[in-house]
Design a protein around this motif. Structure first.
Motif, PDB file in Angstrom:
ATOM      1  N   GLN A   1       0.175   0.065  -3.791  1.00  0.00           N
ATOM      2  CA  GLN A   1      -0.089   1.394  -4.339  1.00  0.00           C
ATOM      3  C   GLN A   1      -0.731   1.350  -5.718  1.00  0.00           C
ATOM      4  O   GLN A   1      -0.962   2.391  -6.329  1.00  0.00           O
ATOM      5  CB  GLN A   1       1.223   2.184  -4.397  1.00  0.00           C
ATOM      6  CG  GLN A   1       1.786   2.528  -3.019  1.00  0.00           C
ATOM      7  CD  GLN A   1       3.153   3.166  -3.091  1.00  0.00           C
ATOM      8  OE1 GLN A   1       3.693   3.387  -4.167  1.00  0.00           O
ATOM      9  NE2 GLN A   1       3.723   3.454  -1.935  1.00  0.00           N
TER      10      GLN A   1
ATOM     11  N   MET B   1       5.137  -2.624  -1.174  1.00  0.00           N
ATOM     12  CA  MET B   1       4.590  -1.273  -1.285  1.00  0.00           C
ATOM     13  C   MET B   1       4.157  -0.958  -2.715  1.00  0.00           C
ATOM     14  O   MET B   1       3.168  -0.263  -2.932  1.00  0.00           O
ATOM     15  CB  MET B   1       5.625  -0.248  -0.815  1.00  0.00           C
ATOM     16  CG  MET B   1       5.999  -0.378   0.655  1.00  0.00           C
ATOM     17  SD  MET B   1       4.558  -0.394   1.754  1.00  0.00           S
ATOM     18  CE  MET B   1       3.928   1.274   1.499  1.00  0.00           C
ATOM     19  N   GLN B   2       4.876  -1.478  -3.695  1.00  0.00           N
ATOM     20  CA  GLN B   2       4.472  -1.272  -5.084  1.00  0.00           C
ATOM     21  C   GLN B   2       3.118  -1.917  -5.355  1.00  0.00           C
ATOM     22  O   GLN B   2       2.263  -1.330  -6.029  1.00  0.00           O
ATOM     23  CB  GLN B   2       5.536  -1.855  -6.025  1.00  0.00           C
ATOM     24  CG  GLN B   2       6.820  -1.033  -6.087  1.00  0.00           C
ATOM     25  CD  GLN B   2       7.889  -1.704  -6.933  1.00  0.00           C
ATOM     26  OE1 GLN B   2       7.863  -2.911  -7.149  1.00  0.00           O
ATOM     27  NE2 GLN B   2       8.838  -0.913  -7.405  1.00  0.00           N
TER      28      GLN B   2
ATOM     29  N   ARG C   1      -4.771  -2.491  -2.518  1.00  0.00           N
ATOM     30  CA  ARG C   1      -4.265  -2.081  -1.214  1.00  0.00           C
ATOM     31  C   ARG C   1      -5.041  -2.782  -0.094  1.00  0.00           C
ATOM     32  O   ARG C   1      -4.447  -3.275   0.875  1.00  0.00           O
ATOM     33  CB  ARG C   1      -4.373  -0.558  -1.052  1.00  0.00           C
ATOM     34  CG  ARG C   1      -3.869  -0.066   0.310  1.00  0.00           C
ATOM     35  CD  ARG C   1      -3.853   1.458   0.370  1.00  0.00           C
ATOM     36  NE  ARG C   1      -3.441   1.914   1.687  1.00  0.00           N
ATOM     37  CZ  ARG C   1      -2.170   1.983   2.080  1.00  0.00           C
ATOM     38  NH1 ARG C   1      -1.204   1.600   1.258  1.00  0.00           N
ATOM     39  NH2 ARG C   1      -1.867   2.412   3.280  1.00  0.00           N
TER      40      ARG C   1
ATOM     41  N   CYS D   1      -3.892   0.261  -6.615  1.00  0.00           N
ATOM     42  CA  CYS D   1      -5.255   0.778  -6.538  1.00  0.00           C
ATOM     43  C   CYS D   1      -5.814   0.469  -5.155  1.00  0.00           C
ATOM     44  O   CYS D   1      -5.207  -0.272  -4.373  1.00  0.00           O
ATOM     45  CB  CYS D   1      -6.150   0.160  -7.619  1.00  0.00           C
ATOM     46  SG  CYS D   1      -6.367  -1.629  -7.448  1.00  0.00           S
ATOM     47  N   ASP D   2      -6.984   1.046  -4.852  1.00  0.00           N
ATOM     48  CA  ASP D   2      -7.593   0.835  -3.533  1.00  0.00           C
ATOM     49  C   ASP D   2      -7.902  -0.638  -3.288  1.00  0.00           C
ATOM     50  O   ASP D   2      -7.729  -1.142  -2.178  1.00  0.00           O
ATOM     51  CB  ASP D   2      -8.879   1.664  -3.415  1.00  0.00           C
ATOM     52  CG  ASP D   2      -8.597   3.150  -3.283  1.00  0.00           C
ATOM     53  OD1 ASP D   2      -7.446   3.489  -2.938  1.00  0.00           O
ATOM     54  OD2 ASP D   2      -9.506   3.956  -3.529  1.00  0.00           O
TER      55      ASP D   2
END
Length: 511
Positions: free
Chosen positions: A113, A109-110, A119, A115-116
């Motif tokens: 998160q 999850m880090q 992700r 940047c797009d």
């Protein structure tokens, strides 16, 4: 005159004030004699100027922040990480996270998160979402429904790859009573994980209580196409020879590794696909019934009771790929009947543990087994009851041996081993390739002079080796370990010699 006096007092006061206070006092002195109405007009004008400047400053701050964002965006657009191919970036992500720990979810999850771009890469990298999934009966902090939905999303992102699954339980105790914590808390979670049973890469049951999970009794009904590893702990019922936890499998075409603890019986197993088998406390006849179906085994670890009697004849079954055999045997009797059945031409590592019991050693049968396993390079004998003569026979039939460990064996074995391993130039040596020796024994006489002589006979420093007219007939030591409960300290002469060898490069451990 009065104004001059006030100004001189004011100036003397300002020398003890802060710079701000001094500036205020000087400005105030300059306004001496100005009528109050005029000063009030000046105050209004000054406040208006301050308001206007504050507005300009705020606007400038906003403009500066916009420029900073633009600068960061431009720097990021030409940063080296932007030129990394998506496939390589995904590989870096996978190498960064700890797939086999509980921190996996947090780490993924880090990454997602940052940047797009990251992700999108993370969401399109199924391998990143294949960390170990822990299922327990503990009540999730964020509620069962939320945890079940999160698990469903996680499993969707990892598709179509296999995922490792661990089942564990937690009980609370009150005196002699035990009861389940939240007995139905994981129902929704269990439903989600069972829906993807065909994608389980491994099935690990962490504790004996988890063996009572209901789905295990119906495991044969689930598709387990990707299952490669299965591990069951010892059952809490194993002390009772009548009661067993029985688990039946369906089709497991990919199964490669199986560990089964005491008191657990598995049925309908795909034995032929196994390369690694570890079974604890099996009856000897059960082992002999299973092994002929395990033709692809590479590693085998088994602990059984001893046979009540031995036989000189036995039907051989071939385990042609077997490289490692760890065999533990308990209670009085014989362990040779197993070895009498084995044809293991590729065997390299052999561990025999008779558990300190009166388990009989049969020299001729063990020698025959060695002839069928000529490539053994690593031998460990623990609690073996062989005699010094039998030990010498073992060594003489192991010409390729490189690692030897004698742990808590019968009295006399250690002195016999040390005498047999002493190298004398011109005499054909036993186990000429041996370079790693470990001895661990209970108190018994061990002459220190023969120990020191044996070590020295197979050790040369680099400079000594270079001066030899021809290479020695034995490999020099690389490691020597001795663990003993003898009260007396090792002789000063031996310890000084070992210290010198250690400085020359020999890895020595004496405790």
């Amino acid at each position: 005159m009065v104004a001059c006096r006030h100004r001189s007092i004011l100036l003397s006061t300002t020398t003890m004030a802060t710079p701000h206070d001094r500036a205020v006092l000087i400005r105030a002195a300059q306004l001496d004699g100005t009528p109050a109405p005029e000063i009030r007009v000046l105050i209004e004008d000054t406040q208006a100027k301050i308001t206007s400047l504050d507005s300009q400053i705020a606007s400038l701050f906003e403009q500066r922040e916009e420029e900073r964002l633009s600068l960061a965006a431009m720097q990021y657009s030409i940063a080296p990480i932007r030129s990394v191919p998506v496939e390589l970036l995904a590989h870096i992500f996978v190498q960064t996270v700890s797939l086999d720990t509980r921190n996996h979810f947090k780490e993924v999850m880090q990454i997602a998160q940052v940047c797009d771009h990251w992700r999108r890469v993370a969401l399109n990298t199924p391998k990143l979402w294949t960390g170990t999934i822990y299922i327990s009966n503990r009540k999730p902090r964020n509620g069962v429904s939320m945890a079940a939905q999160g698990l469903k999303t996680w499993l969707t992102r990892s598709a179509p790859l296999a995922v490792p699954v661990v089942f564990e339980t937690d009980r609370k105790s009150t005196g002699m009573n035990r009861e389940w914590i939240y007995p139905v808390a994981v129902d929704e979670i269990m439903k989600e994980i069972l829906k993807v049973s065909s994608r389980w890469g491994s099935l690990i049951i962490r504790d004996a209580q988890a063996l009572e999970l209901p789905f295990l009794s119906t495991l044969s009904q689930y598709s387990l196409d990707m299952l490669q590893t299965v591990s069951f702990p010892a059952s809490s019922l194993w002390l009772n020879p009548i009661q067993y936890v029985i688990i039946s499998f369906g089709q497991t075409p990919s199964l490669r590794k199986l560990f089964v603890g005491r008191g657990v019986q598995v049925n309908n197993m795909s034995w032929s696909s196994l390369v690694d088998l570890d079974m604890d406390l099996r009856a000897p006849d059960e082992i002999l019934a299973i092994l002929p179906h395990c033709s692809d085994l590479v590693h085998l670890t088994v602990y059984t009771t001893a046979w009540p009697e031995t036989s000189n004849s036995a039907t051989l079954f071939a385990l042609k790929r077997l490289q490692t055999l760890r065999w533990g045997c308990g209670k009085n009797g014989h362990f040779m009947p197993l070895l009498n059945h084995l044809l293991t031409p590729s065997l390299r590592h052999l561990r025999l543990d008779t558990g300190g019991q009166n388990v009989a050693w049969r020299e001729a049968q063990f020698r025959a087994f060695q002839y069928r396993s000529p490539g053994i390079i690593d031998l460990e004998l623990r609690d073996a009851t062989l005699s010094p003569t039998e030990l010498r026979s073992v060594l003489s039939c192991s010409p390729l041996l490189q690692h030897l460990a004698l742990l808590r064996c019968a009295n006399g074995v250690y002195e016999a081993a040390i005498r047999a391993l002493r190298y004398e130039e011109g005499t054909p040596p036993l186990v000429p390739r041996l370079h790693d020796l470990k001895l661990s024994f209970y108190p018994n006489p061990l002459p220190q002079d023969i120990l020191g002589d044996m070590i020295a006979s197979r050790w040369w420093s680099d400079s000594q080796l270079a001066r030899l007219p021809s290479p020695p007939a034995v490999t020099r030591w690389t490691q020597f370990t001795m663990v003993s409960d003898i009260d007396d300290e090792h002789s000063k002469h031996v310890m000084e010699m070992i210290s010198r060898f250690k400085e020359e490069g020999l890895d020595v451990h004496i405790r």
